[in-house]
Write a protein that holds these residues in place. Structure first.
Motif, PDB file in Angstrom:
ATOM      1  N   LYS A  66       0.870  -1.553  -0.087  1.00  0.00           N
ATOM      2  CA  LYS A  66       0.036  -0.145   0.027  1.00  0.00           C
ATOM      3  C   LYS A  66       0.753   1.382  -0.136  1.00  0.00           C
ATOM      4  O   LYS A  66       1.673   0.553   0.301  1.00  0.00           O
ATOM      5  CB  LYS A  66      -1.037  -0.189   1.247  1.00  0.00           C
ATOM      6  N   ALA A  67       1.043   2.084  -0.732  1.00  0.00           N
ATOM      7  CA  ALA A  67       1.219   3.664  -0.684  1.00  0.00           C
ATOM      8  C   ALA A  67       0.638   4.511  -0.007  1.00  0.00           C
ATOM      9  O   ALA A  67      -0.562   4.266  -0.448  1.00  0.00           O
ATOM     10  CB  ALA A  67       1.352   4.076  -1.779  1.00  0.00           C
ATOM     11  N   LEU A  68       1.241   4.710   0.675  1.00  0.00           N
ATOM     12  CA  LEU A  68       0.363   6.172   2.185  1.00  0.00           C
ATOM     13  C   LEU A  68       1.363   7.464   1.691  1.00  0.00           C
ATOM     14  O   LEU A  68       2.289   7.489   1.577  1.00  0.00           O
ATOM     15  CB  LEU A  68       0.124   5.489   3.548  1.00  0.00           C
ATOM     16  N   SER A  69       0.555   8.252   1.857  1.00  0.00           N
ATOM     17  CA  SER A  69       1.407  10.251   2.066  1.00  0.00           C
ATOM     18  C   SER A  69       1.805  10.055   3.001  1.00  0.00           C
ATOM     19  O   SER A  69       2.311   9.189   4.029  1.00  0.00           O
ATOM     20  CB  SER A  69       0.186  11.102   2.660  1.00  0.00           C
ATOM     21  N   ALA A  70       3.509  10.202   2.241  1.00  0.00           N
ATOM     22  CA  ALA A  70       4.797  10.543   2.693  1.00  0.00           C
ATOM     23  C   ALA A  70       4.710  11.540   3.761  1.00  0.00           C
ATOM     24  O   ALA A  70       5.603  11.789   4.777  1.00  0.00           O
ATOM     25  CB  ALA A  70       5.751  10.610   1.979  1.00  0.00           C
ATOM     26  N   TYR A  71       4.227  12.848   2.917  1.00  0.00           N
ATOM     27  CA  TYR A  71       3.601  13.850   3.926  1.00  0.00           C
ATOM     28  C   TYR A  71       2.753  14.568   4.029  1.00  0.00           C
ATOM     29  O   TYR A  71       2.858  15.782   3.167  1.00  0.00           O
ATOM     30  CB  TYR A  71       5.652  14.734   3.703  1.00  0.00           C
ATOM     31  N   PRO A  72       1.712  14.443   4.447  1.00  0.00           N
ATOM     32  CA  PRO A  72       0.360  14.613   4.638  1.00  0.00           C
ATOM     33  C   PRO A  72       0.174  16.418   4.643  1.00  0.00           C
ATOM     34  O   PRO A  72       0.364  16.733   6.029  1.00  0.00           O
ATOM     35  CB  PRO A  72      -0.403  13.255   5.327  1.00  0.00           C
ATOM     36  N   ALA A  73      -0.283  16.814   3.683  1.00  0.00           N
ATOM     37  CA  ALA A  73      -0.018  18.583   4.103  1.00  0.00           C
ATOM     38  C   ALA A  73      -2.309  18.706   4.082  1.00  0.00           C
ATOM     39  O   ALA A  73      -2.426  17.562   3.558  1.00  0.00           O
ATOM     40  CB  ALA A  73       0.058  18.849   2.618  1.00  0.00           C
ATOM     41  N   TYR A  74      -2.277  19.808   4.544  1.00  0.00           N
ATOM     42  CA  TYR A  74      -4.110  20.165   5.090  1.00  0.00           C
ATOM     43  C   TYR A  74      -4.522  20.479   3.807  1.00  0.00           C
ATOM     44  O   TYR A  74      -4.316  20.932   3.246  1.00  0.00           O
ATOM     45  CB  TYR A  74      -3.988  21.262   6.273  1.00  0.00           C
ATOM     46  N   GLY A  75      -6.040  20.292   3.655  1.00  0.00           N
ATOM     47  CA  GLY A  75      -6.949  21.015   2.807  1.00  0.00           C
ATOM     48  C   GLY A  75      -7.489  19.859   2.462  1.00  0.00           C
ATOM     49  O   GLY A  75      -8.783  19.825   1.975  1.00  0.00           O
ATOM     50  N   LEU A  76      -7.011  18.902   1.407  1.00  0.00           N
ATOM     51  CA  LEU A  76      -8.080  18.388   0.360  1.00  0.00           C
ATOM     52  C   LEU A  76      -8.960  17.182   1.142  1.00  0.00           C
ATOM     53  O   LEU A  76     -10.032  16.497   0.761  1.00  0.00           O
ATOM     54  CB  LEU A  76      -7.373  17.956  -0.934  1.00  0.00           C
ATOM     55  N   TYR A  77      -7.779  16.636   2.091  1.00  0.00           N
ATOM     56  CA  TYR A  77      -8.742  15.729   3.077  1.00  0.00           C
ATOM     57  C   TYR A  77      -8.177  15.948   4.181  1.00  0.00           C
ATOM     58  O   TYR A  77      -7.259  15.521   5.604  1.00  0.00           O
ATOM     59  CB  TYR A  77      -7.864  14.103   2.766  1.00  0.00           C
ATOM     60  N   ALA A  79     -10.483  15.466   7.055  1.00  0.00           N
ATOM     61  CA  ALA A  79      -9.985  14.345   8.048  1.00  0.00           C
ATOM     62  C   ALA A  79      -8.652  13.539   8.607  1.00  0.00           C
ATOM     63  O   ALA A  79      -8.814  12.770   9.964  1.00  0.00           O
ATOM     64  CB  ALA A  79     -11.528  13.545   7.908  1.00  0.00           C
ATOM     65  N   GLN A  80      -7.898  13.186   7.583  1.00  0.00           N
ATOM     66  CA  GLN A  80      -6.727  13.489   8.121  1.00  0.00           C
ATOM     67  C   GLN A  80      -5.780  14.076   8.609  1.00  0.00           C
ATOM     68  O   GLN A  80      -6.154  15.254   8.098  1.00  0.00           O
ATOM     69  CB  GLN A  80      -5.617  12.643   6.614  1.00  0.00           C
ATOM     70  N   GLU A  81      -4.675  13.355  10.033  1.00  0.00           N
ATOM     71  CA  GLU A  81      -4.167  14.234  10.494  1.00  0.00           C
ATOM     72  C   GLU A  81      -2.702  14.877   9.590  1.00  0.00           C
ATOM     73  O   GLU A  81      -2.551  14.104   8.552  1.00  0.00           O
ATOM     74  CB  GLU A  81      -3.528  13.227  11.329  1.00  0.00           C
ATOM     75  N   ALA A  82      -2.168  16.408   9.403  1.00  0.00           N
ATOM     76  CA  ALA A  82      -1.642  16.894   8.307  1.00  0.00           C
ATOM     77  C   ALA A  82       0.082  16.603   9.119  1.00  0.00           C
ATOM     78  O   ALA A  82      -0.479  17.106  10.099  1.00  0.00           O
ATOM     79  CB  ALA A  82      -1.587  17.868   7.967  1.00  0.00           C
ATOM     80  N   LEU A 241       5.329  15.202  18.823  1.00  0.00           N
ATOM     81  CA  LEU A 241       5.583  13.800  18.971  1.00  0.00           C
ATOM     82  C   LEU A 241       3.418  13.371  18.952  1.00  0.00           C
ATOM     83  O   LEU A 241       3.410  13.377  19.901  1.00  0.00           O
ATOM     84  CB  LEU A 241       6.426  12.880  19.209  1.00  0.00           C
ATOM     85  N   ARG A 242       3.237  13.056  17.851  1.00  0.00           N
ATOM     86  CA  ARG A 242       1.856  12.326  17.627  1.00  0.00           C
ATOM     87  C   ARG A 242       1.612  10.860  16.854  1.00  0.00           C
ATOM     88  O   ARG A 242       2.186  10.872  16.664  1.00  0.00           O
ATOM     89  CB  ARG A 242       0.803  13.799  16.727  1.00  0.00           C
ATOM     90  N   ILE A 243       1.371  10.287  17.547  1.00  0.00           N
ATOM     91  CA  ILE A 243       1.129   8.992  16.943  1.00  0.00           C
ATOM     92  C   ILE A 243      -0.834   8.718  16.507  1.00  0.00           C
ATOM     93  O   ILE A 243      -0.816   8.703  17.834  1.00  0.00           O
ATOM     94  CB  ILE A 243       1.655   7.969  17.661  1.00  0.00           C
ATOM     95  N   ASP A 244      -0.583   8.616  15.370  1.00  0.00           N
ATOM     96  CA  ASP A 244      -2.492   8.724  15.241  1.00  0.00           C
ATOM     97  C   ASP A 244      -3.182   7.266  15.198  1.00  0.00           C
ATOM     98  O   ASP A 244      -2.059   6.700  14.053  1.00  0.00           O
ATOM     99  CB  ASP A 244      -2.308   9.890  13.865  1.00  0.00           C
TER     100      ASP A 244
END
Ligand code: GLA
Length: 734
Positions: A66-77, A79-82, A241-244
């Motif tokens: 599975k490929a998952l966002s490597a550096y999620p940036a806020y905005g389009l999704y 609900a996901q932690e950024a 440090l956050r572990i979501d």
């Protein structure tokens, strides 16, 4: 932001290197790989982090992982932690980052990979950098943020990196504590929800929680088995440090500068560099991950990381503020006679108009108190020379007291919100100097520079920091940039450290901050070691040093023999046990030798002599933690093994004392099974040698069977007590 000259050159170099249109990027160290998917025009994705991949397996990954966002940036999704969130100049809160190009650059001992991202609409850029060390199993990742928008962009979250971790039975090991009880080990399973580890002290960051954690992937953490990811944020300031753990198959770890009250207004063309997040992976349990961190630290992260440290006496617990020339001379003579190599004069030596008698005055006035030291530092250096040892000195250059000539001259230099009264620290008068101000940076540099220019013979500086930032505000920063204080303070601190290191590369500097407040990889490149804790009680130190050793090597852990009763816990611990604990770190003494008996001095002299022999193994060897004090089995044990596995030092400390108690027999680790080792007990106090003294055993026997260690010391009746400890030296017999 944190651009060093070296990095600037590197960046220039990178631009010259041709770009590659990589779909899949594999970043590797000798034993680990990190795989990313980086399609041009698409999102950067994380694919894999773990043991080094064989080319055949690497080829399969795009189809099976599975490929998952490597550096999620806020905005389009939302609900996901950024990892990154901004407010653009025009008020837009969203980012949509796409890969532009990937480049690599060979450094001396590492490979640097840079993935350049750009927002699909805005001239907003993020470079994600990965430094893969080629001689240590650590990958560092950080980001560089910039833009060409007309108005400033407000950065509201700016993590260094994000790491997805497959759910299963993942356990978190982290360090938590407080002043005089630093680095207590905490272990817990990762459960749904958000686990947050953070610091908001402002100046120091490791008294309470640490910015380093380990994640055991195979259930409850074990020292010498199981897959473990180690994570260390290399930063000296406020962190988070956050572990979501939300609703899919992954935990996501985010780590970076704490954004709380630190939103950053980034001007057009300005670069914001986040601190490095260091990752390691081991199949040899927690100790394996520690060994990876320690090696990396010694080779790349610690000042003079491969040079064994001097054995010192520090004056603090011996005389506190009661400094005077004769007293210092006596202490120097005593440590020299016991074989020590360095004397450090602690707090209390300075102040002219306001002499430092206790902790409520004089910080900032770094001139000798001539009443206490009529011959000045020159006189002390002459004494050190006479005794054949080196001399070191205590300073706290980031701070002042309101009762000081410095504060009288520069009240505008202290951290304080405009229009508000000071919030005072230690002694009821301490204040923090505002290191965001370049003039204050110059002053702090000059404190060291003046001392070193006048007295180039000074060998060691103990750099203390005894106050958090209080009353958030800066007289230097403009009102619209007050939120930059926490970040700019550390940027200023780092700039000063860089200047000091450039001019004084050989100076030994200890990071002290009310004890263990500065045990972190952000500051360590400029410091040789840190003071683990203001608590020198040997029993409590076993717990604190155990935790500290998860991330930091023994060479960096200052560990001193102090008095009994102990000054913090008032516990009476026999000298033998105090020595055996201090000898597992960077050995020193913090005691008034004048108050010791001749017998005690002789024991210390012997210990110092033996420590000199084992010093390279302890300070440069590999750690194997064997029995944890946190497991409450009545004993704690660890060992250090030299790289060639021909020497080792084994420590065994009883942590409880009951009659007819049954302690576990400790099996060793890290030896070579087919090598033979002769055993010799160090610091022996028993009337009779141990049954295995001088005997030779194979590594296999020692690791499978271990040695039967008597629970108590065989000493004369009146010398018996409730403590017991052993230090064994193992040397290969060919
Ligand atoms: C701090 C340090 C101590 C000592 C004192 C001096 O508390 O942690 O080791 O140097 O300051 O005031």
């Amino acid at each position: 932001m944190y651009w060093t000259n070296k990095l600037k050159m590197l960046w220039a170099g990178l631009l010259l290197v041709g770009s590659i249109q990589a779909q899949q990027v594999c970043v590797s160290t000798p034993g680990t790989s990190l795989v990313l998917s980086a399609p041009e025009g698409g999102e950067l994705k994380y694919v894999y982090y773990g043991p080094k991949l064989a080319p055949a397996d690497l080829e399969q990954l795009p189809a099976v992982e599975k490929a998952l966002s490597a550096y999620p940036a806020y905005g389009l999704y939302p609900a996901q932690e950024a990892a990154l969130a901004v407010e653009h100049g025009d008020g837009n809160l969203t980012l949509d980052l796409a890969v532009q190009r990937v480049s690599t650059q060979q450094e001396e001992k590492a490979l640097l990979t840079v993935v350049e991202l750009k927002d699909k609409v805005y001239p907003f850029y993020v470079n994600i950098c990965y430094r893969a060390w080629q001689d240590a199993d650590v990958i560092e990742t950080w980001t560089e943020i910039s833009h060409a928008e007309k108005k400033p962009v407000v950065l509201t979250r700016f993590d260094s990196g994000c790491l997805p971790i497959r759910r299963g039975e993942v356990w978190l090991s982290h360090l938590n504590g407080s002043w005089a009880n630093e680095s207590r080990l905490v272990e817990e399973p990762l459960l749904p929800g958000m686990k947050v580890i953070k610091n908001k002290d402002g100046t120091r960051n490791s008294h309470t929680s640490h910015a380093e954690v380990m994640l055991s992937l195979d259930g409850q953490p074990r020292e010498n088995q199981g897959r473990v990811i180690g994570v260390a944020l290399c930063y000296g300031g406020n962190y988070e440090l956050r572990i979501d753990t939300q609703d899919d198959d992954y935990h996501r770890l985010f780590a970076g500068i704490n954004p709380d009250n630190s939103y950053y207004k980034l001007a057009k063309g300005e670069r914001f560099l986040t601190p490095a997040l260091a990752l390691t992976y081991s199949r040899e349990g927690l100790s394996g991950s520690s060994r990876n961190f320690h090696r990396w630290a010694r080779l790349h992260k610690l000042a003079h990381g491969t040079t064994p440290r001097k054995i010192l006496l520090n004056s603090w617990e011996g005389v506190y503020f009661d400094i005077n020339q004769e007293g210092m001379d006596q202490m120097m003579g005593d440590i020299a006679s016991m074989g020590g190599e360095l004397f450090v004069m602690d707090d209390g030596w300075f102040g002219d108009k306001y002499p430092r008698k206790t902790d409520n005055s004089s910080l900032g006035d770094w001139v000798v108190d001539k009443n206490k030291l009529p011959e000045g530092i020159e006189g002390l250096l002459a004494d050190a020379r006479k005794h054949g040892i080196k001399f070191g000195i205590w300073i706290e250059p980031e701070m002042a007291n309101t009762t000081s000539e410095l504060y009288e001259k520069h009240p505008e230099w202290v951290v304080k919100a405009p229009g508000r009264d000071l919030v005072l620290g230690r002694g009821g008068t301490q204040v923090v100097l505002d290191l965001s101000n370049p003039k204050v940076q110059d002053f702090v540099f000059k404190v060291v520079d003046d001392l070193m220019t006048a007295y180039p013979e000074i060998d060691y500086i103990k750099w203390d920091a005894n106050m958090p930032i209080q009353n958030h505000g800066s007289n230097y920063l403009t009102m619209d940039k007050q939120s930059h204080l926490y970040i700019d303070y550390h940027k200023g601190f780092e700039a000063v450290c860089q200047r000091i290191r450039q001019k004084y590369p050989d100076l030994t500097i200890q990071a002290c901050a009310s004890g263990g407040g500065r045990a972190n990889y952000g500051i360590l490149p400029y410091f040789d070691e840190f003071w683990v804790s203001d608590n020198t009680d040997a029993l409590q130190r076993i717990y604190m040093q155990w935790g500290t050793s998860y991330f930091f090597p023994a060479i960096a852990m200052a560990s001193h023999i102090s008095a009994a009763p102990n000054h913090q816990t008032f516990r009476v611990i026999p000298l033998k046990y105090r020595i055996d604990v201090a000898m597992s770190g960077r050995l020193g003494m913090e005691i008034q030798p004048k108050n010791m008996t001749e017998e005690e001095k002789a024991l210390c002299k012997k210990a110092i002599e033996e420590y000199k022999m084992i010093r390279p193994v302890v300070q440069l060897g590999d750690i194997y933690r064997l029995v944890s004090p946190y497991d409450k089995l009545g004993v704690a044990s660890l060992m250090y093994v030299s790289e060639a596995k021909e020497k080792a030092v084994f420590y065994w400390w009883k942590t409880e004392h009951f009659v007819n108690q049954h302690l576990p027999r400790v099996t060793m680790a890290g030896l070579q099974p087919d090598k033979s080792y002769r055993i010799r007990e160090l610091n022996r106090i028993d009337n009779e040698p141990l049954a295995f003294e001088g005997k030779v055993f194979t590594g296999a026997y020692l690791m499978e069977q271990g040695l039967e260690i008597p629970y108590n010391h065989r000493v004369d009746y009146h010398k018996q007590n409730d403590y017991s400890s052993r230090v064994l030296y193992l040397e290969e017999v060919k």
